[in-house]
Write a protein that holds these residues in place. Structure first.
Motif, PDB file in Angstrom:
ATOM      1  N   VAL B 207      69.034  23.869  45.594  1.00 47.29           N
ATOM      2  CA  VAL B 207      69.602  25.061  44.945  1.00 47.29           C
ATOM      3  C   VAL B 207      70.619  24.685  43.869  1.00 47.29           C
ATOM      4  CG1 VAL B 207      71.007  27.139  45.352  1.00 47.29           C
ATOM      5  CG2 VAL B 207      69.193  26.525  46.952  1.00 47.29           C
ATOM      6  N   GLY B 208      71.405  23.640  44.161  1.00 49.61           N
ATOM      7  CA  GLY B 208      72.515  23.273  43.272  1.00 49.61           C
ATOM      8  C   GLY B 208      72.097  22.992  41.844  1.00 49.61           C
ATOM      9  N   ARG B 209      70.924  22.347  41.648  1.00 49.89           N
ATOM     10  CA  ARG B 209      70.563  21.913  40.295  1.00 49.89           C
ATOM     11  C   ARG B 209      69.361  22.639  39.717  1.00 49.89           C
ATOM     12  NH1 ARG B 209      71.054  16.060  40.990  1.00 49.89           N
ATOM     13  NH2 ARG B 209      73.217  15.693  41.541  1.00 49.89           N
ATOM     14  N   ALA B 210      68.813  23.617  40.450  1.00 47.70           N
ATOM     15  CA  ALA B 210      67.616  24.305  39.949  1.00 47.70           C
ATOM     16  C   ALA B 210      67.969  25.088  38.683  1.00 47.70           C
ATOM     17  CB  ALA B 210      67.081  25.243  41.031  1.00 47.70           C
ATOM     18  N   PRO B 211      67.006  25.186  37.753  1.00 45.50           N
ATOM     19  CA  PRO B 211      67.312  25.819  36.480  1.00 45.50           C
ATOM     20  C   PRO B 211      67.259  27.345  36.535  1.00 45.50           C
ATOM     21  CG  PRO B 211      65.067  24.996  36.474  1.00 45.50           C
ATOM     22  CD  PRO B 211      65.634  24.662  37.814  1.00 45.50           C
ATOM     23  N   PHE B 212      68.366  27.977  36.829  1.00 46.01           N
ATOM     24  CA  PHE B 212      68.434  29.443  36.758  1.00 46.01           C
ATOM     25  C   PHE B 212      69.849  29.850  36.377  1.00 46.01           C
ATOM     26  CE2 PHE B 212      69.153  28.342  41.256  1.00 46.01           C
ATOM     27  CZ  PHE B 212      70.320  29.041  41.543  1.00 46.01           C
ATOM     28  N   ASP B 213      69.910  31.051  35.800  1.00 49.79           N
ATOM     29  CA  ASP B 213      71.198  31.602  35.395  1.00 49.79           C
ATOM     30  C   ASP B 213      71.650  32.568  36.491  1.00 49.79           C
ATOM     31  OD1 ASP B 213      73.257  33.038  34.338  1.00 49.79           O
ATOM     32  OD2 ASP B 213      72.070  33.977  32.736  1.00 49.79           O
ATOM     33  N   PRO B 214      72.678  32.184  37.247  1.00 52.30           N
ATOM     34  CA  PRO B 214      73.060  32.993  38.415  1.00 52.30           C
ATOM     35  C   PRO B 214      73.304  34.465  38.070  1.00 52.30           C
ATOM     36  CG  PRO B 214      74.368  30.984  38.317  1.00 52.30           C
ATOM     37  CD  PRO B 214      73.574  31.023  37.053  1.00 52.30           C
ATOM     38  N   GLY B 215      73.801  34.712  36.885  1.00 55.33           N
ATOM     39  CA  GLY B 215      74.148  36.082  36.512  1.00 55.33           C
ATOM     40  C   GLY B 215      72.948  36.996  36.365  1.00 55.33           C
ATOM     41  N   THR B 216      71.756  36.427  36.093  1.00 57.89           N
ATOM     42  CA  THR B 216      70.576  37.286  35.893  1.00 57.89           C
ATOM     43  C   THR B 216      69.537  37.079  36.993  1.00 57.89           C
ATOM     44  OG1 THR B 216      69.163  35.728  34.690  1.00 57.89           O
ATOM     45  CG2 THR B 216      70.840  36.889  33.398  1.00 57.89           C
ATOM     46  N   THR B 217      69.939  36.350  38.046  1.00 55.67           N
ATOM     47  CA  THR B 217      68.935  35.905  39.028  1.00 55.67           C
ATOM     48  C   THR B 217      68.718  36.907  40.167  1.00 55.67           C
ATOM     49  OG1 THR B 217      69.246  33.548  38.588  1.00 55.67           O
ATOM     50  CG2 THR B 217      68.500  34.131  40.802  1.00 55.67           C
ATOM     51  N   LEU B 235      73.299  29.812  47.158  1.00 56.98           N
ATOM     52  CA  LEU B 235      73.010  30.664  45.993  1.00 56.98           C
ATOM     53  C   LEU B 235      74.258  31.440  45.578  1.00 56.98           C
ATOM     54  CD1 LEU B 235      69.512  31.885  47.181  1.00 56.98           C
ATOM     55  CD2 LEU B 235      69.918  30.753  44.989  1.00 56.98           C
ATOM     56  N   VAL B 236      74.947  31.987  46.576  1.00 53.55           N
ATOM     57  CA  VAL B 236      76.167  32.753  46.276  1.00 53.55           C
ATOM     58  C   VAL B 236      77.231  31.811  45.703  1.00 53.55           C
ATOM     59  CG1 VAL B 236      78.031  34.108  47.327  1.00 53.55           C
ATOM     60  CG2 VAL B 236      75.650  34.577  47.937  1.00 53.55           C
ATOM     61  N   ASP B 237      77.341  30.602  46.257  1.00 52.70           N
ATOM     62  CA  ASP B 237      78.298  29.620  45.720  1.00 52.70           C
ATOM     63  C   ASP B 237      78.004  29.310  44.257  1.00 52.70           C
ATOM     64  OD1 ASP B 237      79.595  29.488  48.099  1.00 52.70           O
ATOM     65  OD2 ASP B 237      78.724  27.578  48.740  1.00 52.70           O
ATOM     66  N   SER B 243      74.323  40.730  46.618  1.00 55.35           N
ATOM     67  CA  SER B 243      73.410  41.881  46.587  1.00 55.35           C
ATOM     68  C   SER B 243      72.094  41.535  45.890  1.00 55.35           C
ATOM     69  CB  SER B 243      74.068  43.048  45.855  1.00 55.35           C
ATOM     70  OG  SER B 243      74.392  42.636  44.530  1.00 55.35           O
ATOM     71  N   ARG B 244      72.057  40.383  45.178  1.00 51.49           N
ATOM     72  CA  ARG B 244      70.836  39.969  44.472  1.00 51.49           C
ATOM     73  C   ARG B 244      70.129  38.833  45.212  1.00 51.49           C
ATOM     74  NH1 ARG B 244      68.519  42.670  40.509  1.00 51.49           N
ATOM     75  NH2 ARG B 244      68.226  40.857  39.156  1.00 51.49           N
ATOM     76  N   VAL B 245      70.590  38.541  46.430  1.00 48.66           N
ATOM     77  CA  VAL B 245      69.913  37.547  47.272  1.00 48.66           C
ATOM     78  C   VAL B 245      69.266  38.319  48.412  1.00 48.66           C
ATOM     79  CG1 VAL B 245      70.227  35.546  48.788  1.00 48.66           C
ATOM     80  CG2 VAL B 245      71.633  35.765  46.722  1.00 48.66           C
TER      81      VAL B 245
END
Ligand SMILES: Cc1cc2nc3c(=O)[nH]c(=O)nc-3n(C[C@H](O)[C@H](O)[C@H](O)COP(=O)(O)OP(=O)(O)OC[C@H]3O[C@@H](n4cnc5c(N)ncnc54)[C@H](O)[C@@H]3O)c2cc1C
Ligand code: FES
Lengths: 155, 291
Positions: B207-217, B235-237, B243-245
């Motif tokens: 999870v730590g290095r996967a390519p995603f933008d937490p704000g839009t995920t 994910l929350v960290d 609410s998006r998990v």
């Protein structure tokens, strides 16, 4: 070609480390490459360095008469490999072998330990980074000990 | 008089388009062995059967004739062609019988039940699916839904952890996914023999290095409970709002429709308020120690 210092400055492990300390670390480093199947280190040998992986994949393995070779974990781009250089008796406890073409910076443990002793603030910053890796590995090990994929549904 | 085992067959004959509460007798069309303990059953359903209208994340109650029923998530299928798929891992009495079914065998099915992943809530942003073990099965329909409208999402990331490399589900499909440039797929095994060339480590580490933008995920997580807890926390960290998990809860079930209370978890009935719930709802419940 990038200097060792520039490579280290961009590496996740050294992110936010003071630039003068990155320079200090770079002074103990050299660029290394491993071909697929090549040993990075072997159990029982003196642990006089650690590796900052740039690209590639390294399998950390242990051999047992009953189990044969077992891969315990793999390290990839952006990972750091090895902490046996930090503590006596400075000996590797596992084998590590490149899985694919791998490039890394090898950092000389004796050189770094000297610099850590000479500048405790630098030593503490390094130790904190390694402690974080160890904590993550410990959590991963505990999770695997739970063997979660063979557990049942709460009744 | 019809015997008990025959009653659902009589009901099905009397009401071919029965509602989701009525068990229907359905036939196994195909069986695909995924791993040593897991099979995917493609079931043929009559036209108009409500189970063909499932939403990704929902489950059916499946029962081999003459035994009990167990909740099994829908893992795919071709509803337009009259089939749904369920991927079952043999862990006990009923699942063993399900795993032993052959093409042509009959079984009981009722459903679809429960809440869905609602992956469409991720449109316009990144979608991260994290699966552990059999948890890939309930996520598969959501992944297929996202891929069917690929251009409506930004990064699509699948992180998948299994016990060993041999426990990989849907391996051919995953090979095809790996070749796609518009999907990031990372698989890791907890243990592997020395010759294995893939990744070894726990899925939460991905999870730590996967390519995603937490704000839009939008993150969808399914697997053993401990794995889901640690993954959701990671994910929350990283900055994904709780609410998006979304996680898919598992509790043993009897009725599957909110009547018996067997699946209760705090104020929730997992069968009707779940199985899919957001992490801000699930987190306080999963840390309650049950005595
Ligand atoms: C909403 C929901 C969706 C589900 N979706 C799926 C799915 O898609 N595929 C699937 O295979 N399963 C799924 N399950 C789990 C499945 O329902 C259970 O595995 C099943 O109820 C076990 O029944 P059994 O009679 O085979 O085992 P039992 O005879 O009741 O149990 C035998 C033994 O197995 C253990 N056990 C029970 N469940 C599990 C498990 N899941 N893993 C490991 N050990 C277990 C029990 O603790 C017991 O010791 C889902 C569960 C829920 C609540
Ligand atoms: S299984 Fe009966 S209320 Fe949920």
């Amino acid at each position: 070609m990038q200097t060792i210092e520039a490579v280290l400055a961009e590496h996740p492990f050294f992110r936010d480390l003071e630039p003068q300390w990155v320079e200090l670390v770079a002074g103990c480093g050299r660029i290394v490459h491993f071909r697929p199947g090549e040993d990075v280190f072997r159990e029982g040998e003196p642990a006089d360095r650690f590796y900052v992986l740039r690209h590639g994949s390294v399998a950390v393995q242990i051999y047992g008469p009953a189990t044969g070779g077992v891969t315990i974990e793999t390290a990839h781009d952006g990972d750091v490999l090895g902490w046996s250089w930090l503590f006596p008796p400075y000996r590797w406890t596992f084998d590590a072998r490149a899985v694919i073409d791998t490039s890394a910076i090898a950092l000389d443990g004796t050189c770094l330990r000297g610099k850590c002793d000479a500048d405790p603030a630098f030593g503490y910053a390094m130790m904190k980074r390694f402690a974080e890796i160890m904590q993550r590995r410990l959590l991963a090990t505990r999770l695997r000990l739970l063997d979660v994929y063979s557990h049942g549904v709460p009744r | 008089m019809a015997s008990l085992a025959e009653l659902p067959r009589a009901a099905a004959a009397a009401a071919p388009a029965a509602g989701p509460l009525v068990p229907r007798v359905v036939r196994v069309e195909r069986v695909h062995r995924e791993t040593r303990d897991t099979v995917t059953l493609a079931l043929r359903l009559p036209p108009g059967d409500p189970a063909l209208e499932y939403r990704p994340g929902q489950f059916d109650m499946l029962g081999p004739l003459g035994t009990g029923e167990v909740p099994i998530s829908v893992s795919g299928g071709a509803p337009a062609a009259g089939t749904v798929e369920h991927t079952v891992r043999d862990v006990g009495g009923v699942t063993r019988l399900l795993c032993g079914l052959r093409p042509g065998d009959e079984l009981l099915l009722r459903g679809p039940y429960g809440t869905a992943w609602d992956a469409e809530d991720g449109v316009g942003g990144d979608v991260v699916l994290v699966a552990g073990g059999i948890g890939l099965a309930p996520l598969r329909p959501a992944l297929l839904q996202v891929l069917a409208a690929r251009d409506r999402y930004r990064n699509v990331v699948l992180l998948y952890g299994t016990r060993t490399p041999r426990d990989l589900l849907f391996s051919r499909e995953l090979d095809r996914l790996r070749r796609r440039r518009d999907v990031v797929l990372e698989h890791t095994a907890d243990y592997a023999e020395a010759g294995w060339r893939g990744r070894v480590g726990v899925v939460t580490d991905l999870v730590g290095r996967a390519p995603f933008d937490p704000g839009t995920t939008l993150a969808l997580v399914c697997g053993p409970e401990v794995m889901m807890r640690l993954t959701a926390t990671a994910l929350v960290d990283r900055g994904v709002p709780a609410s998006r998990v979304r996680v898919s809860l598992e509790r043993a079930m009897l009725c599957g429709v909110g009547l018996c209370g067997h699946c209760q978890l705090g104020p929730l009935f997992v069968c009707t308020d779940g199985p899919v719930v957001s992490w801000d709802t699930a987190a306080p419940l999963l840390v309650i120690r049950e005595r």
